[in-house]
Motif scaffolding. Structure first.
Motif, PDB file in Angstrom:
ATOM      1  N   HIS A 182       0.805  -1.221   0.000  1.00  0.00           N
ATOM      2  CA  HIS A 182       0.000   0.000   0.000  1.00  0.00           C
ATOM      3  C   HIS A 182       0.839   1.273   0.000  1.00  0.00           C
ATOM      4  CE1 HIS A 182      -3.506  -2.509   0.674  1.00  0.00           C
ATOM      5  NE2 HIS A 182      -2.830  -3.128   1.625  1.00  0.00           N
ATOM      6  N   ILE A 183       2.184   1.156   0.051  1.00  0.00           N
ATOM      7  CA  ILE A 183       3.054   2.323   0.097  1.00  0.00           C
ATOM      8  C   ILE A 183       4.146   2.197  -0.965  1.00  0.00           C
ATOM      9  CG2 ILE A 183       2.603   2.753   2.543  1.00  0.00           C
ATOM     10  CD1 ILE A 183       5.254   1.382   3.167  1.00  0.00           C
ATOM     11  N   ARG A 184       4.963   3.231  -1.091  1.00  0.00           N
ATOM     12  CA  ARG A 184       6.051   3.190  -2.073  1.00  0.00           C
ATOM     13  C   ARG A 184       7.063   2.109  -1.729  1.00  0.00           C
ATOM     14  NH1 ARG A 184       8.066   6.877  -5.726  1.00  0.00           N
ATOM     15  NH2 ARG A 184       6.878   8.609  -4.849  1.00  0.00           N
ATOM     16  N   ASP A 185       7.512   2.082  -0.455  1.00  0.00           N
ATOM     17  CA  ASP A 185       8.492   1.095  -0.031  1.00  0.00           C
ATOM     18  C   ASP A 185       8.713   1.234   1.469  1.00  0.00           C
ATOM     19  OD1 ASP A 185      10.282  -0.995  -0.206  1.00  0.00           O
ATOM     20  OD2 ASP A 185      11.573  -0.047  -1.701  1.00  0.00           O
ATOM     21  N   ILE A 186       9.446   0.267   2.028  1.00  0.00           N
ATOM     22  CA  ILE A 186       9.807   0.268   3.440  1.00  0.00           C
ATOM     23  C   ILE A 186      11.324   0.336   3.565  1.00  0.00           C
ATOM     24  CG2 ILE A 186       9.956  -1.216   5.493  1.00  0.00           C
ATOM     25  CD1 ILE A 186       7.103  -2.078   4.989  1.00  0.00           C
ATOM     26  N   ARG A 187      11.791   1.079   4.547  1.00  0.00           N
ATOM     27  CA  ARG A 187      13.206   1.122   4.877  1.00  0.00           C
ATOM     28  C   ARG A 187      13.398   0.668   6.321  1.00  0.00           C
ATOM     29  NH1 ARG A 187      13.426   1.101   0.351  1.00  0.00           N
ATOM     30  NH2 ARG A 187      14.359   2.578  -1.137  1.00  0.00           N
TER      31      ARG A 187
END
Length: 266
Positions: A182-187
């Motif tokens: 649901h988002i661009r990416d995780i860091r």
């Protein structure tokens, strides 16, 4: 406000002692790092540099303000009578420090009567100082910072972290997997303090993590809030303290998304 507790003066002292501690940590890094002890599990480590950094900060703060209280991650707690308490993480991102990954920080915050009013985070490897105090403008090396402009949830970059105990990290991993589509990416950078500062400077759109402590988020959280973010300290799905932080204009949407993904206790 307690007598002798001007936020700008407390911030200046925090910056002075945090820079001194960061220089000490860099010397330890150059000489080589080894594990001195473990905490919550056999992968939750403490180094000699953690202990030396906290001791230095405690000594410098209490030399300048002997009536203040002190709370440190490594246990050097001191009672005080002034209404001011210093909250310190001597190395936030110790595992990164151990492995030579340049993503760890010294975090120093000052509370007055239980409210954080000044905070400094030094990115040790890069020698970058983030600072903020009540009534002032948050900065990175003296330059004002502000949160990222509004973006759809699908275009947001969100940081998180994982606990050092297996049951908690299993819950966190499942929640991260549900949020990711649901988002661009995780860091996952490994330092709560630096993640919060990156929300403050617009390098991240949000941050969520369970298992953090006051010393992890006291300084970075204040800097983020002063830069236009909102931060919620609540209970995570595994029952430990959790933090959600994002620009105020997108906070409610991100909070709903992390709740739906299972990061937080219902």
């Amino acid at each position: 406000m307690s007598r002798g507790a001007d936020p700008a003066e407390l911030c200046a002292l925090a910056a002075e002692v945090a820079r001194a501690a960061a220089a000490l940590v860099r010397r330890y890094a150059a000489e080589g790092v080894s594990v001195a002890a473990t905490k919550s599990s056999d992968i939750d480590v403490v180094t000699a540099a953690d202990r030396a950094s906290e001791e230095l900060v405690r000594r410098l703060v209490l030399e300048a303000r002997p009536d203040d209280a002190f709370l440190g991650e490594e246990g050097d707690d001191v009672a005080g009578s002034s209404g001011v308490r210093w909250v310190v993480d001597p190395i936030d991102g110790t595992v990164n420090f151990l492995y030579g990954i340049p993503e760890y920080a010294v975090s120093v915050a000052a509370e007055v009567d239980g409210e954080v009013v000044a905070g400094v985070v030094v990115d040790v490897a890069k020698d970058v100082l983030y600072a903020g105090h009540v009534g002032g403008v948050p900065t990175r090396d003296g330059t004002p910072v502000a949160v990222r402009a509004a973006a759809p949830l699908a275009h947001r970059l969100v940081a998180t972290g994982f606990n050092y105990t297996r049951p908690v990290r299993e819950v966190q991993a499942a929640a991260a997997a549900r949020l990711l589509p649901h988002i661009r990416d995780i860091r996952r950078t490994g330092s709560c303090a630096l993640d919060l500062c990156r929300v403050a400077e617009g390098a991240l759109d949000g941050y969520v993590e369970e298992g953090v402590h006051l010393w992890d988020h006291a300084a970075g959280g204040l800097i983020a809030r002063l830069a236009g973010a909102r931060m919620l300290v609540t209970v995570g799905a595994a029952g430990q303290e959790a933090v959600v932080c994002a620009p105020d204009h997108g906070f409610d949407e991100l909070l709903a998304a992390v709740r739906t993904a299972g990061f937080l206790r219902e």
